[in-house]
Design a protein around this motif. Sequence first.
Motif, mmCIF file in Angstrom:
data_model
loop_
_atom_site.group_PDB
_atom_site.id
_atom_site.type_symbol
_atom_site.label_atom_id
_atom_site.label_comp_id
_atom_site.label_asym_id
_atom_site.label_seq_id
_atom_site.Cartn_x
_atom_site.Cartn_y
_atom_site.Cartn_z
ATOM 1 N N PHE A 1 41.749 45.605 27.118
ATOM 2 C CA PHE A 1 41.182 45.929 28.476
ATOM 3 C C PHE A 1 39.865 45.325 28.468
ATOM 4 N N VAL A 2 39.066 45.469 27.187
ATOM 5 C CA VAL A 2 37.387 44.915 27.309
ATOM 6 C C VAL A 2 37.814 43.315 27.561
ATOM 7 N N LEU A 3 38.612 42.640 26.634
ATOM 8 C CA LEU A 3 38.777 41.129 26.626
ATOM 9 C C LEU A 3 39.214 40.799 28.198
ATOM 10 N N VAL A 4 40.031 41.375 28.806
ATOM 11 C CA VAL A 4 40.548 41.084 29.959
ATOM 12 C C VAL A 4 39.421 41.443 31.201
ATOM 13 N N THR A 5 38.625 42.621 30.853
ATOM 14 C CA THR A 5 37.560 42.652 31.929
ATOM 15 C C THR A 5 36.498 41.946 31.897
ATOM 16 N N PHE A 6 36.170 41.113 30.548
ATOM 17 C CA PHE A 6 35.226 40.254 30.102
ATOM 18 C C PHE A 6 35.424 39.000 30.847
ATOM 19 N N ALA A 7 36.765 38.539 30.881
ATOM 20 C CA ALA A 7 37.218 37.468 31.572
ATOM 21 C C ALA A 7 37.153 37.429 33.187
ATOM 22 N N TRP A 8 37.487 38.733 33.577
ATOM 23 C CA TRP A 8 37.203 39.071 35.037
ATOM 24 C C TRP A 8 36.021 38.858 35.637
ATOM 25 N N ILE A 9 34.983 39.003 34.689
ATOM 26 C CA ILE A 9 33.616 38.696 35.015
ATOM 27 C C ILE A 9 33.534 37.132 35.791
ATOM 28 N N PHE A 10 33.999 36.257 34.838
ATOM 29 C CA PHE A 10 33.990 34.743 35.499
ATOM 30 C C PHE A 10 34.704 34.792 36.691
ATOM 31 N N PHE A 11 35.892 35.354 36.877
ATOM 32 C CA PHE A 11 36.615 35.071 37.860
ATOM 33 C C PHE A 11 36.070 35.689 39.190
ATOM 34 N N ARG A 12 35.365 36.803 39.291
ATOM 35 C CA ARG A 12 34.614 37.417 40.288
ATOM 36 C C ARG A 12 33.379 36.701 40.513
ATOM 37 N N ALA A 13 32.591 36.057 39.552
ATOM 38 C CA ALA A 13 31.486 35.225 39.694
ATOM 39 C C ALA A 13 31.623 33.968 40.373
ATOM 40 N N ASP A 14 31.929 34.201 41.793
ATOM 41 C CA ASP A 14 32.523 32.926 42.377
ATOM 42 C C ASP A 14 30.892 32.203 42.670
ATOM 43 N N TYR A 15 30.193 31.792 41.644
ATOM 44 C CA TYR A 15 29.085 30.853 41.832
ATOM 45 C C TYR A 15 29.332 29.669 41.595
ATOM 46 N N TYR A 16 28.764 28.610 42.219
ATOM 47 C CA TYR A 16 29.221 26.993 42.046
ATOM 48 C C TYR A 16 28.137 26.785 41.048
#
Length: 487
Positions: free
Chosen positions: A369-384
Motif C-alpha cells: 500500500f505504501v509503495l502504491v500510494t507513493f506512486a499515486w503521488i506522481f499520478f495525481r501531481a498533474d504538473y507539466y
Amino acid sequence: MLFNSIEFLIFFPVVTILYFLLEHRYRWMLLLAASCYFYMAFRPIYILILAFTIVIDYYAGILIEESTAEKKKRYLILSIFANVGVLAVFKYYNFFAAELNTTFNTDTPLLNILLPVGLSFHTFQAMSYTFEVYRGNQKAERHFGIYSLYVMFYPQLVAGPIERPQNILHQFYVKHKFDYEQVRSGLLLMAWGMFKKVVIADRLAIFVNQVFDYPTQYPGPSLVVAAVFFSFQIFCDFSGYSDIAIGSAQVMGFTLMKNFDRPYSSKSISEFWRRWHISLSTWFRDYLYIPLGGNRVGRNRALLNLFIVFLVSGLWHGANWNYIIWGALHGFYLVFALVTQKPRTYIQSLVGMDRVPWLHNGIQVLTTFVLVTFAWIFFRADYYNTDIMWNLVKSLGKGWPSVQEFFSTQYFMENICLGQKRRTFFTAIALIVFMEMVHHFQKKNSLRLSLSYQPLWVRWSFYSIFVLAILYLGVFDNTPQFIYFQF
C-alpha cells in the motif's frame, strides 16, 4: 453524460424500460442510438472519430478473416495504424511536439484540440477485436450495427471495463428476458458504485485537491494525508464507475468482466496488478507483454519486457511526464521484486517471519500500500514541470513536528484536518473503514446474495437506508466527473 448526473437518472430507466418493451430484433438499434446519445452528451462532434475507427476495424476484421497469412498481417497493421494514429494525434501530438520544442529549440506547431472522452478505452476495445480475429479466436462480425454496438455499448464506453469480443459480442444476439434477480442485483451494484463515487471519492477529493493544488503551502504530514486519501479516492472513483457500468449492463441481462478485486488487500505489487483495473492489465499482458516474448525469453529480456509494459501503461494513462514516471515506478517495483526474490525469502525465513503468518501478511499488505500510494503521488501531481513534482516528493519529509505538537488541537486542525471541520475529516476516515469492512465481508460472502435471503422488510429497509445515506452524505456540488474520463 455522467453516471452521477440527473440526466443519467432519467436516461437509464427510460432506455432500460424501452429495451425490455421492444422486440428482440430491434433492441440493438435502441442500444446503439442510446450509446450515441450518451457519448454525444459530452461533445457531439467527436462521435465522428468513433465512426472512423469503427468503419476501419469492421472491414479490417472481415478482410483479416478472408485473407491469406501475409495479407492478414497487412490488414491488422492498417487497423493498428488507424487506431494508434487517432490516439497519437489527439492525445500525444502536443506532448511530443512540446518536448521537441523545449529540447531542440524548434518551433513545431501545437494543435488546439480537446482530448475526446474515453478515447484510450474504446480504442483498446476496438484493437482487441482485430487482434482476436487475427489470432483466430473470434470470427469477424458481419453485422455492422452489432459491431458498432460492441465498440460503443454505453455502460462501458467511456471508462471500461475494456471487453474482449469473445465475452460481449455474442451477448448482443441473446434475447434477454426481464429477470427480477438480475435487475435487483444490478441495481444494488450500481448503488454501491454510486456510494463509492459521490459519498467517498468526492468527499476525499475535498482534502486531496486542497493540498495537491497548492503543494508548497503544506508540510509533510498534510501531503501524506492527501496521498493516502487520494489512494482511496481514485479507487472509489474508478471502481465506482466500473460497478455502475457492470450493474447497468446486468440490469439488461449483459455480463461485463470484473474490473477490481480488493486491490489494497494485495501482498505484492504483482498481486496488486492482478486486482487493479483487471481489464487493462490483462490487455497489456495479452497484446504487449506476451508478443514481446513475455517470460519465455532470457531473464534479462523478460525483466525488460515487464518494464516496457508498465512504461507504456503510464503513457497510455496520459501524455505527461507524471504518468510516465508513475508507470516506470511500477515497472521498477516489479523488476526489483523479481531480482530480490531469493534474498528476501531467505531473510524472512531467517528472522522467523514465516512462523507468524498474520504479521507477515500484514507487513506485506502495508508495504504494498505504501509503495502504491507513493506512486499515486506522481499520478495525481498533474504538473507539466517535473521540478515541481520532485519538490513535492521532497516536501514529504519536511515540516514534521514533535509528537506533542502533532497532537495539539491547532496543528491537527490545520495540517491533518487541513482546515476542514474535525467531523468532516473523521467522517471521511469512517467511510473508508466502512468500505474496507464491506470488502472483508465479501471475501467469503456476496453481500448482494446474502441480502436476497433476507425477509422482504429487511431488504427494503436496507435499500431505503442506503439510498438516504447516498443523498445525505453524497457530494453533489458541480457534479465532478470521474477521474478516468480524461484517459
